[in-house]
Scaffold this motif. Structure first.
Motif, PDB file in Angstrom:
ATOM      1  N   THR A 360       0.842  -1.192   0.000  1.00 49.02           N
ATOM      2  CA  THR A 360       0.000   0.000   0.000  1.00 49.02           C
ATOM      3  C   THR A 360       0.879   1.244   0.000  1.00 49.02           C
ATOM      4  O   THR A 360       1.895   1.300   0.706  1.00 49.02           O
ATOM      5  CB  THR A 360      -0.923   0.028   1.229  1.00 49.02           C
ATOM      6  N   ASP A 442      -6.268  -1.841  -5.591  1.00 44.69           N
ATOM      7  CA  ASP A 442      -7.213  -1.039  -4.819  1.00 44.69           C
ATOM      8  C   ASP A 442      -6.844   0.426  -4.943  1.00 44.69           C
ATOM      9  O   ASP A 442      -5.682   0.794  -4.798  1.00 44.69           O
ATOM     10  CB  ASP A 442      -7.186  -1.467  -3.344  1.00 44.69           C
ATOM     11  N   ASP A 444      -8.307   4.063  -3.361  1.00 42.53           N
ATOM     12  CA  ASP A 444      -9.247   4.761  -2.494  1.00 42.53           C
ATOM     13  C   ASP A 444     -10.361   3.822  -2.028  1.00 42.53           C
ATOM     14  O   ASP A 444     -11.549   4.152  -2.044  1.00 42.53           O
ATOM     15  CB  ASP A 444      -9.833   5.966  -3.227  1.00 42.53           C
ATOM     16  N   ASN A 445      -9.948   2.592  -1.620  1.00 47.03           N
ATOM     17  CA  ASN A 445     -10.856   1.558  -1.095  1.00 47.03           C
ATOM     18  C   ASN A 445     -11.835   1.018  -2.142  1.00 47.03           C
ATOM     19  O   ASN A 445     -12.924   0.561  -1.803  1.00 47.03           O
ATOM     20  CB  ASN A 445     -11.634   2.093   0.119  1.00 47.03           C
ATOM     21  N   GLN A 446     -11.469   1.061  -3.412  1.00 47.12           N
ATOM     22  CA  GLN A 446     -12.244   0.456  -4.499  1.00 47.12           C
ATOM     23  C   GLN A 446     -11.340  -0.559  -5.193  1.00 47.12           C
ATOM     24  O   GLN A 446     -10.200  -0.235  -5.537  1.00 47.12           O
ATOM     25  CB  GLN A 446     -12.719   1.535  -5.484  1.00 47.12           C
ATOM     26  N   THR A 447     -11.849  -1.785  -5.421  1.00 53.61           N
ATOM     27  CA  THR A 447     -10.988  -2.918  -5.774  1.00 53.61           C
ATOM     28  C   THR A 447     -11.344  -3.534  -7.124  1.00 53.61           C
ATOM     29  O   THR A 447     -12.512  -3.613  -7.508  1.00 53.61           O
ATOM     30  CB  THR A 447     -11.086  -4.014  -4.692  1.00 53.61           C
TER      31      THR A 447
END
Length: 486
Positions: A360, A442, A444-447
């Motif tokens: 990350t 991922d 911004d918390n979208q995968t």
């Protein structure tokens, strides 16, 4: 018997004896095989301990120099006929034999899938060239070795049958070189300061890529020097390994995990310039010559970093610059381009052995059309990447796999919306997750996720790449990273 009769008998006896002697000489002349002395190859006359003379040893040996200051012998043996080897190739129990690796200089011993180069006591080195690989053209060599104890190790590629023409990567305590041999004459093509380790417990990893007339040398899975060879005299040929300059206490350099994979495209990603050796003019003497300044070498590759791993303040010594420009001003990692560059890349040193993990990073997107979050990078031709393309406040995310220089898009682009604050402020969180054959990206918390089919990249390190079609218009800022094992 009167005296006249005695004289006649005497001369008759002498005649018979003469005939016997002449006949004997004639018989041995036509039946005795005369040994013709073997042809003697010229030997470099030197008072150094590197000189070796072939004494009652067949076949005769010719002298080679790698580098010029070191005499290396390579026997011109008549190799037994064997079935041609094909790619991919790995050093296993079947081919780790004297049939495929005939004795050249020094001694070669074999144990399962490994080979030991035992240095010659006089010249402190050994070498061997693979039989049956003369048809190979474009390929990548990867090999592990035991500690070199301050000596040198060479990977040789495109070896012609007479061993007079080839190109090789030379790894040593003073740096790494690309050297071309043309008709036994060596020329240095390029040089980098990346050197071998002094850590007795560390196993070395070396690699070499050849595609067309482009050559790259690798250490620990990353390119350290690459260049175009001015004279592409060998379009095909096999491989060899050389060790020399070993101390008397070196009992043998173990070569293991040796593999050769075919290349479908040019994989040397570091754009090093061509460096051609030219005759050096005789300098004009001066009363007080000014010594040349010594360049500061880049940081030596570190030992393997362990997981979990995190950084909130960046230091240049932790990173290996691939291309483009980077800095760690105020503890922030800045990666970008200037001048004629359209792309830049940087990779975390010591992460090459990582397998399953989540990487990350908080990235501020300053300029550029896209950037990549890289995982499982072995070298420029083998890696996974999450590709983030910038379209104002929207980001298009795709997953690419590069294997042996060939790029495969595992999943097409998916568009996500991210906040302007994340885009231009402290950076927005992006991550790449690798576990077995599964890859996830991922933003911004979208995968988005994908599965590798076929050739699964088993391990490798992390890094960043940035790109824009306009030169000098690509830049990202990274404020922190974290890597957790899975």
């Amino acid at each position: 018997m009167n005296r006249k009769t005695e004289l006649v008998a005497f001369f008759i006896s002498l005649g018979v004896i003469g005939v016997v002697i002449v006949a004997s000489i004639f018989y041995f002349a036509i039946t005795k095989k005369v040994e013709t002395p073997p042809a003697v190859f010229p030997v470099v006359q030197s008072s150094t301990p590197a000189q070796v003379q072939a004494e009652s040893q067949n076949p005769q040996q010719n002298v080679e120099t790698i580098p010029t200051s070191t005499v290396i012998l390579s026997a011109t043996t008549s190799a037994p006929a064997i079935k041609a080897l094909t790619l991919p190739y790995s050093l296993d129990a079947h081919t780790a034999t004297s049939t495929y690796w005939p004795k050249a200089w020094g001694t070669l011993t074999f144990n399962g899938g490994s080979m030991t180069l035992v240095p010659d006591p006089a010249t402190h080195g050994a070498n061997g060239f693979l039989n049956g690989a003369s048809a190979w053209t474009n390929y990548m060599v990867n090999v592990d070795t035991s500690w070199l104890m301050g000596g040198w190790f060479d990977i040789v590629a495109r070896v012609a049958n007479d061993q007079k023409n080839f190109v090789y990567c030379e790894f040593g305590p003073n740096g790494t070189e690309i050297i071309e041999r043309v008709n036994t004459a060596d020329t240095q093509i390029a040089y980098a300061a990346a050197s071998t380790t002094n850590d007795t417990a560390t196993q070395e990893n070396f690699g070499m890529e050849v595609y067309g007339n482009v050559v790259g040398c690798m250490m620990n899975g990353r390119e350290v020097v690459g260049a175009q060879v001015p004279q592409n005299e060998s379009t095909n040929g096999g491989i060899g390994f050389v060790t020399f300059g070993q101390p008397a206490t070196q009992k043998g350099v173990v070569v293991s995990e040796a593999s050769v994979t075919p290349l479908g495209g040019q994989t040397v990603t570091v754009p090093f310039p061509i460096i051609v050796t030219t005759p050096t003019p005789t300098p004009t003497p001066t009363p007080t010559p000014t010594p040349a300044s010594t360049p500061v070498p880049p940081p030596t590759p570190t030992t393997t970093k362990s997981l979990p791993y995190s950084l909130s303040t960046f230091n240049a010594a932790d990173w290996v610059q691939g291309w483009g420009t980077f800095s760690t001003t105020d503890g922030v990692l800045n990666l970008g381009t200037n001048g004629s560059d359209t792309s830049a890349g940087i990779f975390l040193d010591g992460s090459n052995s990582w397998v399953d993990y989540k990487f990350t990073a908080y990235v501020g997107w300053v300029n550029g059309q896209l950037f990549d979050l890289v995982a499982r990078r072995m070298d420029g031709g083998n890696l996974l990447e999450c590709v983030f393309s910038n379209t104002l406040s929207n980001t298009n995310v795709s997953i690419d796999m590069i294997s042996n220089g060939n790029t495969t898009t595992l999943t097409p682009g998916t568009t996500f919306t991210i906040s302007d604050a994340h885009m231009f402020g402290i950076g927005f969180p992006v991550s790449i997750e690798v576990q077995g054959s599964t890859v996830r990206c991922d933003v911004d918390n979208q995968t988005v996720s994908a599965t590798m089919n076929g050739n699964v990249l088993p391990r490798g390190g992390i890094g960043f790449i940035t790109w824009d079609p306009q030169p000098g218009n690509s830049q990202i800022r990274v404020t922190k990273i974290s890597v957790t094992p899975l």
